[in-house]
Structures are given as C-alpha cells and as structure tokens.
Design a protein around this motif. Structure first.
Motif, PDB file in Angstrom:
ATOM      1  N   GLU A 218       0.836  -1.189   0.000  1.00  0.00           N
ATOM      2  CA  GLU A 218       0.000   0.000   0.000  1.00  0.00           C
ATOM      3  C   GLU A 218       0.878   1.249   0.000  1.00  0.00           C
ATOM      4  O   GLU A 218       1.917   1.296   0.677  1.00  0.00           O
ATOM      5  N   PRO A 219       0.513   2.271  -0.770  1.00  0.00           N
ATOM      6  CA  PRO A 219       1.335   3.504  -0.786  1.00  0.00           C
ATOM      7  C   PRO A 219       1.324   4.186   0.583  1.00  0.00           C
ATOM      8  O   PRO A 219       0.297   4.293   1.236  1.00  0.00           O
ATOM      9  N   LYS A 220       2.524   4.640   0.994  1.00  0.00           N
ATOM     10  CA  LYS A 220       2.641   5.339   2.281  1.00  0.00           C
ATOM     11  C   LYS A 220       2.304   6.815   2.101  1.00  0.00           C
ATOM     12  O   LYS A 220       2.479   7.392   1.045  1.00  0.00           O
ATOM     13  N   PHE A 221       1.837   7.398   3.186  1.00  0.00           N
ATOM     14  CA  PHE A 221       1.464   8.809   3.156  1.00  0.00           C
ATOM     15  C   PHE A 221       2.700   9.688   3.312  1.00  0.00           C
ATOM     16  O   PHE A 221       3.509   9.493   4.228  1.00  0.00           O
ATOM     17  N   ASN A 222       2.879  10.628   2.379  1.00  0.00           N
ATOM     18  CA  ASN A 222       3.963  11.613   2.453  1.00  0.00           C
ATOM     19  C   ASN A 222       3.337  12.996   2.529  1.00  0.00           C
ATOM     20  O   ASN A 222       2.566  13.408   1.633  1.00  0.00           O
ATOM     21  N   ALA A 223       3.672  13.732   3.570  1.00  0.00           N
ATOM     22  CA  ALA A 223       3.103  15.077   3.751  1.00  0.00           C
ATOM     23  C   ALA A 223       3.826  16.088   2.874  1.00  0.00           C
ATOM     24  O   ALA A 223       5.021  15.951   2.594  1.00  0.00           O
ATOM     25  N   PHE A 224       3.089  17.124   2.469  1.00  0.00           N
ATOM     26  CA  PHE A 224       3.627  18.274   1.714  1.00  0.00           C
ATOM     27  C   PHE A 224       4.320  17.816   0.423  1.00  0.00           C
ATOM     28  O   PHE A 224       5.458  18.147   0.139  1.00  0.00           O
ATOM     29  N   THR A 225       3.622  16.991  -0.372  1.00  0.00           N
ATOM     30  CA  THR A 225       4.188  16.544  -1.651  1.00  0.00           C
ATOM     31  C   THR A 225       3.501  17.183  -2.841  1.00  0.00           C
ATOM     32  O   THR A 225       3.779  16.828  -3.974  1.00  0.00           O
ATOM     33  N   GLY A 226       2.606  18.155  -2.595  1.00  0.00           N
ATOM     34  CA  GLY A 226       1.923  18.830  -3.695  1.00  0.00           C
ATOM     35  C   GLY A 226       2.780  19.930  -4.303  1.00  0.00           C
ATOM     36  O   GLY A 226       3.941  20.136  -3.948  1.00  0.00           O
ATOM     37  N   THR A 227       2.200  20.643  -5.245  1.00  0.00           N
ATOM     38  CA  THR A 227       2.893  21.766  -5.904  1.00  0.00           C
ATOM     39  C   THR A 227       2.606  23.063  -5.149  1.00  0.00           C
ATOM     40  O   THR A 227       1.517  23.259  -4.596  1.00  0.00           O
ATOM     41  N   GLY A 228       3.579  23.985  -5.135  1.00  0.00           N
ATOM     42  CA  GLY A 228       3.425  25.262  -4.440  1.00  0.00           C
ATOM     43  C   GLY A 228       2.728  26.320  -5.286  1.00  0.00           C
ATOM     44  O   GLY A 228       2.908  26.365  -6.505  1.00  0.00           O
ATOM     45  N   ARG A 229       1.940  27.180  -4.711  1.00  0.00           N
ATOM     46  CA  ARG A 229       1.220  28.260  -5.394  1.00  0.00           C
ATOM     47  C   ARG A 229       1.327  29.544  -4.566  1.00  0.00           C
ATOM     48  O   ARG A 229       1.311  29.492  -3.346  1.00  0.00           O
ATOM     49  N   ARG A 230       1.408  30.659  -5.241  1.00  0.00           N
ATOM     50  CA  ARG A 230       1.456  31.960  -4.575  1.00  0.00           C
ATOM     51  C   ARG A 230       0.051  32.451  -4.300  1.00  0.00           C
ATOM     52  O   ARG A 230      -0.892  32.138  -5.013  1.00  0.00           O
ATOM     53  N   LEU A 231      -0.044  33.276  -3.234  1.00  0.00           N
ATOM     54  CA  LEU A 231      -1.360  33.816  -2.879  1.00  0.00           C
ATOM     55  C   LEU A 231      -1.821  34.873  -3.855  1.00  0.00           C
ATOM     56  O   LEU A 231      -3.029  35.079  -4.038  1.00  0.00           O
ATOM     57  N   PRO A 235       2.958  33.070 -11.116  1.00  0.00           N
ATOM     58  CA  PRO A 235       3.618  31.751 -11.180  1.00  0.00           C
ATOM     59  C   PRO A 235       4.845  31.707 -10.298  1.00  0.00           C
ATOM     60  O   PRO A 235       5.519  32.712 -10.077  1.00  0.00           O
ATOM     61  N   VAL A 236       5.115  30.528  -9.809  1.00  0.00           N
ATOM     62  CA  VAL A 236       6.267  30.323  -8.948  1.00  0.00           C
ATOM     63  C   VAL A 236       7.476  30.107  -9.825  1.00  0.00           C
ATOM     64  O   VAL A 236       7.480  29.212 -10.690  1.00  0.00           O
ATOM     65  N   LYS A 237       8.528  30.953  -9.625  1.00  0.00           N
ATOM     66  CA  LYS A 237       9.732  30.832 -10.437  1.00  0.00           C
ATOM     67  C   LYS A 237      10.526  29.596 -10.049  1.00  0.00           C
ATOM     68  O   LYS A 237      10.946  28.820 -10.888  1.00  0.00           O
ATOM     69  N   THR A 238      10.714  29.407  -8.787  1.00  0.00           N
ATOM     70  CA  THR A 238      11.489  28.254  -8.329  1.00  0.00           C
ATOM     71  C   THR A 238      10.529  27.175  -7.837  1.00  0.00           C
ATOM     72  O   THR A 238       9.728  27.443  -6.922  1.00  0.00           O
ATOM     73  N   PRO A 239      10.529  26.012  -8.436  1.00  0.00           N
ATOM     74  CA  PRO A 239       9.579  24.982  -7.979  1.00  0.00           C
ATOM     75  C   PRO A 239       9.900  24.542  -6.558  1.00  0.00           C
ATOM     76  O   PRO A 239      11.053  24.487  -6.152  1.00  0.00           O
ATOM     77  N   VAL A 240       8.844  24.323  -5.843  1.00  0.00           N
ATOM     78  CA  VAL A 240       8.979  23.878  -4.460  1.00  0.00           C
ATOM     79  C   VAL A 240       9.216  22.382  -4.460  1.00  0.00           C
ATOM     80  O   VAL A 240       8.418  21.616  -4.992  1.00  0.00           O
ATOM     81  N   SER A 241      10.339  21.972  -3.910  1.00  0.00           N
ATOM     82  CA  SER A 241      10.650  20.542  -3.842  1.00  0.00           C
ATOM     83  C   SER A 241       9.799  19.893  -2.774  1.00  0.00           C
ATOM     84  O   SER A 241       9.551  20.489  -1.727  1.00  0.00           O
ATOM     85  N   PRO A 242       9.335  18.670  -3.043  1.00  0.00           N
ATOM     86  CA  PRO A 242       8.503  18.005  -2.009  1.00  0.00           C
ATOM     87  C   PRO A 242       9.314  17.680  -0.782  1.00  0.00           C
ATOM     88  O   PRO A 242      10.487  17.368  -0.850  1.00  0.00           O
ATOM     89  N   VAL A 243       8.645  17.803   0.323  1.00  0.00           N
ATOM     90  CA  VAL A 243       9.261  17.518   1.614  1.00  0.00           C
ATOM     91  C   VAL A 243       9.044  16.049   1.906  1.00  0.00           C
ATOM     92  O   VAL A 243       7.909  15.607   2.043  1.00  0.00           O
ATOM     93  N   SER A 244      10.094  15.285   1.902  1.00  0.00           N
ATOM     94  CA  SER A 244       9.973  13.857   2.157  1.00  0.00           C
ATOM     95  C   SER A 244      10.157  13.514   3.613  1.00  0.00           C
ATOM     96  O   SER A 244       9.642  12.523   4.084  1.00  0.00           O
ATOM     97  N   THR A 245      10.917  14.360   4.330  1.00  0.00           N
ATOM     98  CA  THR A 245      11.145  14.114   5.756  1.00  0.00           C
ATOM     99  C   THR A 245      10.891  15.392   6.519  1.00  0.00           C
ATOM    100  O   THR A 245      11.139  16.502   6.011  1.00  0.00           O
TER     101      THR A 245
END
Length: 326
Positions: A218-231, A235-245
C-alpha cells in the motif's frame, strides 16, 4: 489294393470323391437341417460308400474349386435327387456357394477334438443365461468343426453367429463322442472399458503460497508533496521541492531564511556568516542566530491532591442569643 484272406478278391480302398450341385435346405422340407453341419446326399452315394472301406462316422471334406474354400461336414440322409446335395445355408455362405454351384465331396478321417476356441460376433450371445449349455446343446447336431468356419446357433427365435478361431489337435476335428474343452474369446463388437483416471490431488498449502504472487504494498502517506502556489496568483519561479522528511528543530542556520519586517517589504540584512537562502521557502522563528530551539517537553508529574477536610457536623443551639427587650 488289399485281398480278402487268400481268395484273391480285391478289397477296394480308394476314397470316395464326387462332384454335386448344391442347394440350400429351403429346397427340401427339412428345416432342422439348418441347426447342424450335415448334408443330404443321393442314394447312389450310399451304394458307393458301402463298397468302400470308409471309417464311421462318415465325414467329408467339402471344397469349392471356384473360390478355393474348404470345410468339413457329416451326412444326415441319402434321399436327395441324383447329382444333387442339400446343405445348410450358413455352410453355403462360408463356402461362397450359390444355388446350383458345383461342389466336390471327398471322404475324410478327422481326429477327435480336445480343445476349441470360439468367438461370437456380438456380445448379445453372452447375455444368455447359460451360453455354454446352449452351445453344448447346439453342437450335438454337429459332426466336426473347422478353423475359419462361421457356425450358426439358433436360440429363443434368434440366430447367433460364432467363429471357430482355434482347434486342437488339428485344424479340423471331430466332436462326436469326445470330451472337448470349449473356450470363448471376446465378441467382435466388444470394447474394453476406458480406465478411470483419478482426479489430480490438490497441491499442498505451502506450494500454493509459493506460487501466489506477492500482494502489492500500500502507498505510504507523504506530507507536503503537492505543488506550491502563490497567494497573489503569480507563477512560482522556483519549484517547491517536495518535503519527504520533517525538518528538525535543530537544523543548521545555513539552511534557514530570515523573515523581513514586513511593512516596506524589504528583507532584513542577513548576517555576514549566514549564506543567502533560496527564495520560496519559509522558516518560522527566523533570526540572525537561527531558529529558536524548542526545549523538550517535560512530563509533569501529577500533583497529589490535598486531603479533603471533613465538613463540620451539625450542632444544635450553637448560634447567637438575642433579647426580646432589645
């Protein structure tokens, strides 16, 4: 040629041999002729046989010169017309003879049979309650048996045909006044039953477990793995890397970013020793000295509850006293 003792009268020893036209038993009023292997010959044959030295019982070799078929038979009576003989129809079929064909009869001497093997054409003959007794009764009307012949046995208004496939001590035997062992071969239409194959045994549980593919994890849950967006929708110039830990509270100050004082939108000057942080990441509790360390929480021990004081017991007439006079 032999002579009667000293008188010089010859004693004929030549075998009997004569050609006749054959006809089936339907040409004469003798239906019982079909139940055996005996023929009806003319009276002249009896006179000729009486003058010869013939062994009894009289047996004859029957030969069809056109089809080169040979069999053997006995004689029942001498009442046929001259030049003719009457034969059972099943014997004519064995000899491939038609009505009026020429057949040659020759006297023969056959040994007594000791063994004969028979093969019915159909398995219906074996359904008779006692086939050996029926066959024994039928063969009483026969004089001899020849390997390759197909005899007919009539029983219960039915006709059963049986092949002679083996005989001892010769290919043609006499069955008159002899003890002959009879054996049966499987009928011509008999089929061996197919062997029943046993059902395959189920495999052991261990082998089943070894053959089954492993279930997908079963796939494990990883928090904060989505894409970043500005308020503000830009557009976001630097892509937000997913937080794995998760980020530890004691991370190095070189990976944190200080937060500017926000009215003017200008960022506070960074410390000379701290490197510049990439834009797009927020670090809470920023400062020149790095993130504030969160002291570990101490587990508070439960305070002992103070003992409860006993409530005062009710005592009568313990209040103040007043005078009526004031």
């Amino acid at each position: 040629m032999e002579f009667y003792g000293g008188f010089g009268v010859p004693y004929p020893t030549a075998p009997f041999e004569q050609n006749y036209r054959c006809y089936s038993a339907s040409f004469i009023d003798k239906p019982h002729l079909e139940n055996g292997d005996k023929v009806i010959m003319p009276p002249s044959a009896l006179d000729r046989l009486a003058s010869l030295r013939i062994d009894y019982p009289m047996l004859f070799e029957v030969h069809n010169p056109q089809a080169t078929r040979t069999s053997h038979c006995g004689v029942l009576e001498f009442v046929a017309e001259e030049g003719m003989i009457y034969m059972p129809y099943w014997m004519m079929q064995n000899m491939l003879l038609q009505e009026g064909d020429i057949v040659r009869l020759k006297s023969a001497t056959l040994p007594k049979g000791t063994y004969v093997k028979l093969q019915p054409h159909t398995k219906d003959f074996l359904d008779i309650s006692n086939p050996k007794a029926v066959l024994e009764t039928t063969l009483r009307n026969f004089s001899c048996l020849t390997v390759g012949d197909n005899i007919m046995v009539a029983y219960n208004n039915r006709k059963y045909y049986i092949d002679i496939i083996e005989a001892k001590p010769a290919q043609a035997i006499s069955i008159i006044e002899t003890d002959c062992e009879v054996d049966f071969a499987p009928p011509l239409d008999y089929k061996e039953p197919e062997p029943v194959r046993p059902a395959p045994a189920p495999p052991a549980a261990s082998s089943e477990a070894a053959q089954e593919p492993p279930e997908p994890e079963e796939p494990k849950f990883n928090a904060f793995t989505g894409t970043g967006r500005r308020l503000d929708g830009k557009p976001v110039k630097t892509p937000v890397s997913p937080v794995s830990t998760p980020v530890s509270a004691g991370a190095s100050s070189s990976t944190r970013k200080s937060v500017g004082n926000g009215a003017s939108g200008s960022s506070a000057p960074a410390s000379s020793s701290a490197p510049q942080r990439p834009a797009g990441k927020l670090v809470f509790g920023g400062g020149s000295n790095g993130a504030a360390k969160v002291p570990p929480l101490k587990k508070e021990e439960p305070k002992p509850e103070p003992p409860k004081e006993d409530s005062p017991k009710f005592q009568a007439f313990t209040g103040k006293k007043y005078s009526l006079r004031g």
